[in-house]
Scaffold this active site. Structure first.
Site, short mmCIF file in Angstrom:
data_model
loop_
_atom_site.label_atom_id
_atom_site.label_comp_id
_atom_site.label_asym_id
_atom_site.label_seq_id
_atom_site.Cartn_x
_atom_site.Cartn_y
_atom_site.Cartn_z
N HIS A 188 -0.27 11.21 3.53
CA HIS A 188 0.43 12.16 2.66
C HIS A 188 -0.55 13.00 1.85
CE1 HIS A 188 3.83 8.98 2.59
NE2 HIS A 188 4.25 9.99 3.32
N CYS A 285 3.02 5.74 -4.79
CA CYS A 285 4.18 5.51 -3.91
C CYS A 285 5.12 4.42 -4.41
CB CYS A 285 3.71 5.20 -2.49
SG CYS A 285 2.41 4.01 -2.42
C1 CIR Z 1 4.78 4.46 5.62
O1 CIR Z 1 4.08 4.64 6.62
O2 CIR Z 1 5.78 5.14 5.42
C2 CIR Z 1 4.41 3.36 4.66
N1 CIR Z 1 3.79 2.29 5.37
C3 CIR Z 1 3.48 3.85 3.58
C4 CIR Z 1 4.13 4.83 2.66
C5 CIR Z 1 3.27 5.16 1.50
N2 CIR Z 1 3.93 6.09 0.67
C6 CIR Z 1 3.30 6.91 -0.17
O3 CIR Z 1 2.10 6.91 -0.26
N3 CIR Z 1 4.05 7.76 -0.86
#
Ligand code: CIR
Length: 292
Positions: A188, A285
């Site tokens: 991201h 996140c």
């Molecule tokens: C994903 O791949 O969606 C999750 N394993 C990690 C999401 C992390 N989210 C973020 O940094 N906003």
């Protein structure tokens, strides 16, 4: 990403307005988070592959400490776990909230799309005006791609977020919005850049960081960039006079963060995120900050 009509329009609208240096950081009144699910060891992993497996107990402890750290600066609600959704601790991806308004996203990975309904219910119960991005057929977006600096809305065009989503966000919030194409080197936009205050960005040192800054038009828009040697140090939660930063080993990045924070009268709290990092997660996140 090729420059489309919308992308060009967003770029030019971004450059014509004047920069004001007097904007203060938003005051947050509530954070929303969600407990780590039992299925967390099955979370999606792309960029952090090849590490040791996720340790669930350690993830619970780290998350508890994260909440404890956050609660020093903002009251924090922790929703019950969604055990059928291994990535559901990463609440940031399900919603973009600014002031009393929020946009529920359609996460870019199909396995994550079932996470949003309970967040939507929670926001509505808090009296927040909610726009549902799922009403726009083609839009996909992970909140991790949306950086609100307090002045601008930067939206990373990653594999999880597209230009349709940029359009929805710009319309919903009416804030100057900059679409930011970036190379497939991180999950991201906020995996690589966050803000310390409304005029200071944390960006990795090196060519990739240069490209991201250029795509953000950071210079033109009046941002100072602090260039950190460790990319993990660039993801911080900036909340009510404090910075939650990842408990990284890189001494130089730690010191740079501490110095920059001291200069801006901000407190720094280092928080361990090793288990989140194993599945491409970081600090931002695990919460959504609200001003209600
Ligand atoms: C994903 O791949 O969606 C999750 N394993 C990690 C999401 C992390 N989210 C973020 O940094 N906003």
């Amino acid at each position: 990403m090729r420059a489309s009509g919308l992308y060009q329009r967003l770029r030019s609208s971004s450059t014509t307005r004047l920069f004001s240096s007097k904007i203060s950081a938003p005051k947050y009144t509530l954070a929303i988070s969600r407990q780590v699910p039992e299925s967390f060891p099955n979370a999606l992993t792309k960029y952090a592959q090849g590490q040791e497996p996720i340790f669930l107990d350690r993830a619970h402890h780290q998350h508890e400490f994260y909440l404890e750290s956050l609660r020093k600066y903002v009251p924090t609600l922790c929703l019950p776990p969604l055990n059928f959704h291994a990535d559901s601790v990463f609440v940031e991806d399900t919603v973009v909230a600014i002031g009393k308004q929020a946009v529920i996203t359609k996460p870019g990975h199909p396995s994550r799309q079932g996470e949003v309904d309970t967040i939507q219910d929670c926001l509505k119960q808090l009296g927040i005006k909610v726009t549902d991005m799922r009403d726009s057929a083609d839009a996909i977006c992970d909140g991790g791609d949306v950086l609100y600096s307090g002045r601008h809305l930067f939206v990373g065009l990653s594999a999880r977020t597209n230009l349709e989503a940029v359009k929805v966000l710009e319309k919903a919030f009416g804030i100057e919005t900059i679409a930011v194409p970036f190379a497939d080197e991180a999950l991201h936009l906020k995996s690589v850049v966050t803000h310390m205050d409304p005029t200071t960005l944390l960006v990795p040192a090196g060519a990739f960081g240069d490209e991201v800054l250029q795509a953000m038009q950071a210079d033109k828009l009046g941002y100072e960039a602090i260039r950190l040697p460790d990319i993990k140090a660039c993801n911080v939660v900036s909340v009510n006079g404090a910075i939650l930063a990842q408990d990284i080993e890189c001494g130089e990045s730690r010191q740079m963060l501490l110095d920059a924070a001291a200069k801006r009268n901000l407190t720094v709290a280092f928080v361990s995120t090793s288990e989140m990092a194993k599945c491409d997660g970081a600090l931002t996140c695990c919460s959504v900050l609200l001003s209600i």
